[in-house]
Design a protein around this motif. Structure first.
Motif, PDB file in Angstrom:
ATOM      1  N   SER A   1      45.193 -29.306  93.720  1.00  9.78           N
ATOM      2  CA  SER A   1      46.374 -29.990  94.231  1.00  9.78           C
ATOM      3  C   SER A   1      46.961 -29.147  95.342  1.00  9.78           C
ATOM      4  O   SER A   1      47.314 -27.982  95.129  1.00  9.78           O
ATOM      5  CB  SER A   1      47.360 -30.176  93.083  1.00  9.78           C
TER       6      SER A   1
ATOM      7  N   ASN B   1      49.893 -29.252  98.177  1.00  7.55           N
ATOM      8  CA  ASN B   1      51.062 -29.911  98.744  1.00  7.55           C
ATOM      9  C   ASN B   1      51.718 -29.000  99.771  1.00  7.55           C
ATOM     10  O   ASN B   1      51.945 -27.831  99.492  1.00  7.55           O
ATOM     11  CB  ASN B   1      52.082 -30.231  97.654  1.00  7.55           C
ATOM     12  N   MET B   2      52.012 -29.575 100.928  1.00  9.84           N
ATOM     13  CA  MET B   2      52.762 -28.842 101.931  1.00  9.84           C
ATOM     14  C   MET B   2      54.172 -29.432 101.942  1.00  9.84           C
ATOM     15  O   MET B   2      54.336 -30.646 101.825  1.00  9.84           O
ATOM     16  CB  MET B   2      52.147 -29.055 103.316  1.00  9.84           C
TER      17      MET B   2
ATOM     18  N   PHE C   1      44.533 -15.903  94.389  1.00 11.50           N
ATOM     19  CA  PHE C   1      43.560 -15.663  95.458  1.00 11.50           C
ATOM     20  C   PHE C   1      44.212 -15.903  96.818  1.00 11.50           C
ATOM     21  O   PHE C   1      45.249 -16.570  96.909  1.00 11.50           O
ATOM     22  CB  PHE C   1      42.335 -16.568  95.300  1.00 11.50           C
ATOM     23  N   CYS C   2      43.603 -15.356  97.854  1.00 11.30           N
ATOM     24  CA  CYS C   2      44.100 -15.550  99.213  1.00 11.30           C
ATOM     25  C   CYS C   2      42.996 -16.149 100.060  1.00 11.30           C
ATOM     26  O   CYS C   2      41.829 -15.820  99.867  1.00 11.30           O
ATOM     27  CB  CYS C   2      44.494 -14.221  99.841  1.00 11.30           C
ATOM     28  N   ASP C   3      43.348 -17.003 100.955  1.00 17.06           N
ATOM     29  CA  ASP C   3      42.375 -17.497 101.924  1.00 17.06           C
ATOM     30  C   ASP C   3      43.110 -17.832 103.207  1.00 17.06           C
ATOM     31  O   ASP C   3      44.036 -18.637 103.202  1.00 17.06           O
ATOM     32  CB  ASP C   3      41.651 -18.731 101.382  1.00 17.06           C
TER      33      ASP C   3
ATOM     34  N   ARG D   1      42.338 -19.591 105.596  1.00 16.89           N
ATOM     35  CA  ARG D   1      42.199 -20.957 106.113  1.00 16.89           C
ATOM     36  C   ARG D   1      43.394 -21.833 105.767  1.00 16.89           C
ATOM     37  O   ARG D   1      43.691 -22.801 106.463  1.00 16.89           O
ATOM     38  CB  ARG D   1      40.910 -21.589 105.575  1.00 16.89           C
ATOM     39  N   ILE D   2      44.085 -21.498 104.677  1.00 14.40           N
ATOM     40  CA  ILE D   2      45.285 -22.258 104.312  1.00 14.40           C
ATOM     41  C   ILE D   2      46.302 -22.226 105.439  1.00 14.40           C
ATOM     42  O   ILE D   2      46.899 -23.248 105.795  1.00 14.40           O
ATOM     43  CB  ILE D   2      45.937 -21.665 103.041  1.00 14.40           C
TER      44      ILE D   2
ATOM     45  N   GLN E   1      45.763 -21.796 108.533  1.00 10.83           N
ATOM     46  CA  GLN E   1      45.279 -22.617 109.645  1.00 10.83           C
ATOM     47  C   GLN E   1      45.565 -24.091 109.392  1.00 10.83           C
ATOM     48  O   GLN E   1      46.063 -24.806 110.263  1.00 10.83           O
ATOM     49  CB  GLN E   1      43.769 -22.414 109.829  1.00 10.83           C
ATOM     50  N   ILE E   2      45.260 -24.524 108.182  1.00 12.22           N
ATOM     51  CA  ILE E   2      45.485 -25.928 107.848  1.00 12.22           C
ATOM     52  C   ILE E   2      46.977 -26.252 107.972  1.00 12.22           C
ATOM     53  O   ILE E   2      47.373 -27.277 108.516  1.00 12.22           O
ATOM     54  CB  ILE E   2      45.005 -26.229 106.408  1.00 12.22           C
ATOM     55  N   LYS E   3      47.791 -25.335 107.476  1.00 15.16           N
ATOM     56  CA  LYS E   3      49.239 -25.508 107.519  1.00 15.16           C
ATOM     57  C   LYS E   3      49.754 -25.742 108.942  1.00 15.16           C
ATOM     58  O   LYS E   3      50.451 -26.732 109.205  1.00 15.16           O
ATOM     59  CB  LYS E   3      49.907 -24.237 106.983  1.00 15.16           C
TER      60      LYS E   3
ATOM     61  N   MET F   1      48.007 -26.449 111.641  1.00 12.73           N
ATOM     62  CA  MET F   1      47.380 -27.588 112.307  1.00 12.73           C
ATOM     63  C   MET F   1      47.994 -28.899 111.848  1.00 12.73           C
ATOM     64  O   MET F   1      48.335 -29.762 112.655  1.00 12.73           O
ATOM     65  CB  MET F   1      45.882 -27.606 112.001  1.00 12.73           C
ATOM     66  N   MET F   2      48.175 -29.045 110.530  1.00  8.29           N
ATOM     67  CA  MET F   2      48.703 -30.300 109.994  1.00  8.29           C
ATOM     68  C   MET F   2      50.177 -30.474 110.365  1.00  8.29           C
ATOM     69  O   MET F   2      50.625 -31.578 110.630  1.00  8.29           O
ATOM     70  CB  MET F   2      48.534 -30.331 108.472  1.00  8.29           C
TER      71      MET F   2
ATOM     72  N   HIS G   1      54.117 -24.158 100.930  1.00  5.41           N
ATOM     73  CA  HIS G   1      53.085 -25.025 100.363  1.00  5.41           C
ATOM     74  C   HIS G   1      52.759 -24.561  98.953  1.00  5.41           C
ATOM     75  O   HIS G   1      53.215 -23.505  98.520  1.00  5.41           O
ATOM     76  CB  HIS G   1      51.826 -24.983 101.224  1.00  5.41           C
TER      77      HIS G   1
ATOM     78  N   LEU H   1      49.188 -24.562  96.571  1.00  5.90           N
ATOM     79  CA  LEU H   1      47.785 -24.926  96.369  1.00  5.90           C
ATOM     80  C   LEU H   1      47.330 -24.407  95.023  1.00  5.90           C
ATOM     81  O   LEU H   1      47.359 -23.197  94.773  1.00  5.90           O
ATOM     82  CB  LEU H   1      46.910 -24.315  97.480  1.00  5.90           C
TER      83      LEU H   1
END
Lengths: 175, 175
Positions: free
Chosen positions: A139, A141-142, B115-117, B119-120, B122-124, B126-127, B138, B140
């Motif tokens: 899940s 959510n932003m 965990f860390c990534d 890419r989150i 980036q998605i944040k 960009m979206m 956010h 996740l």
DNA sequence: ATCCCTGCAAAGGGTTTGCAGACGC
DNA sequence: GCGTCTGCAAACCCTTTGCAGGGAT
């Protein structure tokens, strides 16, 4: 996100549900199919209570207990998904015929927008492998302020500067 | 995820909270600092109720209302984060001095792994740009079965096959 | 005929609220 | 001393549960 022929989609969902109930040796009651029908006739996200109310409005006698029970079954056979957008209030959405997506929620007006990003899948499989988890679902959510609410905030801010009356009180309200 | 000197971290958190309260013209009560202290002395995630109980155990007189009130303040000044891992039960964790991370939850034993990534992020961004949202935060969460619970499941499955007694009942339990 | 599923209403669990008194400012 | 915070307990909200009757198989 809207399917070309809703009717066919409902039929297909009913078939899936029917097969699922059979497989699990559960009963095919009118109530269960009535609820599925109502859900797939809707658009967007909904809450258990509004689903219950809308069914009552159509003069079907049904209880909350059955609604919750059936929602649970529909989750089990992947016909709907359950979300919690921050509050202690579950929201649901139909999922058959809709592709995987995540959500952006406006913290001011609570509007929910859907989006897709393939990188989520990558993160999912990479992290599952790395941490030795069999990931079943996720899940994402932003939360933020949508375009129109940004404007509203700017206008409110401008007004606040125009009338600096009762300064202390206004400050406190920006908690 | 453990900081080298916890004491210093607590002091720093108190300074931040103090400055925040001052800025907002809120009162620096003993209760508020007591709660902050208790939170930053803990490790991992916690619930409002266990926080409340642990403070009571230390013979401080405090009410649930104050706990909830203070948790809200600490969220506002970014000293803690609030999570909902599926159930109608909020979980919190301290956030000062800890880097941004997300969570994987075992659906069997409820264990939470961080965990860390990158890419989150980036998605944040960009979206946010794409949908014209000012993203503030956010959440996740990935859900799945952790390594040790996978083994437990396999063992249970093996045992089920060894003793195929009461077949129908066993089938139903796999809902 | 069996016994799962339903409706009803009450209970449950986490969170919020209203109020009178306490205390930081 | 003023006005916000606190503790207390009740209210609240969504969800679950217990029970007796009804309907699917």
């Amino acid at each position: 996100m809207i399917s070309p022929d809703k009717k066919e989609q409902i039929e297909e969902a009913k078939n899936i549900f029917s097969a699922y109930l059979e497989k699990k040796a559960l009963r095919k009651t009118n109530e269960r199919f009535l609820i599925l029908d109502e859900i797939y006739s809707r658009t967007d996200h909904f809450e258990a209570e509004s689903l219950y109310n809308d069914i009552l409005k159509k003069n079907f006698n049904i209880s909350r207990a059955t609604v919750y029970n059936t929602l649970e079954l529909l989750i089990s056979c992947d016909l709907i998904k359950k979300h919690q957008f921050g509050k202690n209030l579950a929201q649901y959405e139909k999922s058959y015929g809709y592709k995987q997506h995540d959500h952006i929620i406006c913290v001011d007006c609570k509007k929910v927008v859907e989006f897709c990003d393939p990188r989520i899948q990558q993160i999912k499989s990479m992290m599952g492998e790395l941490l030795n988890f069999k990931i079943t679902h996720h899940s994402l959510n932003m939360y933020g302020v949508c375009g129109s609410c940004q404007k509203k905030r700017e206008m409110a801010e401008a007004q606040r500067k125009e009338e600096p009356i009762n300064k202390k009180k206004t400050e406190k309200q920006t908690i």
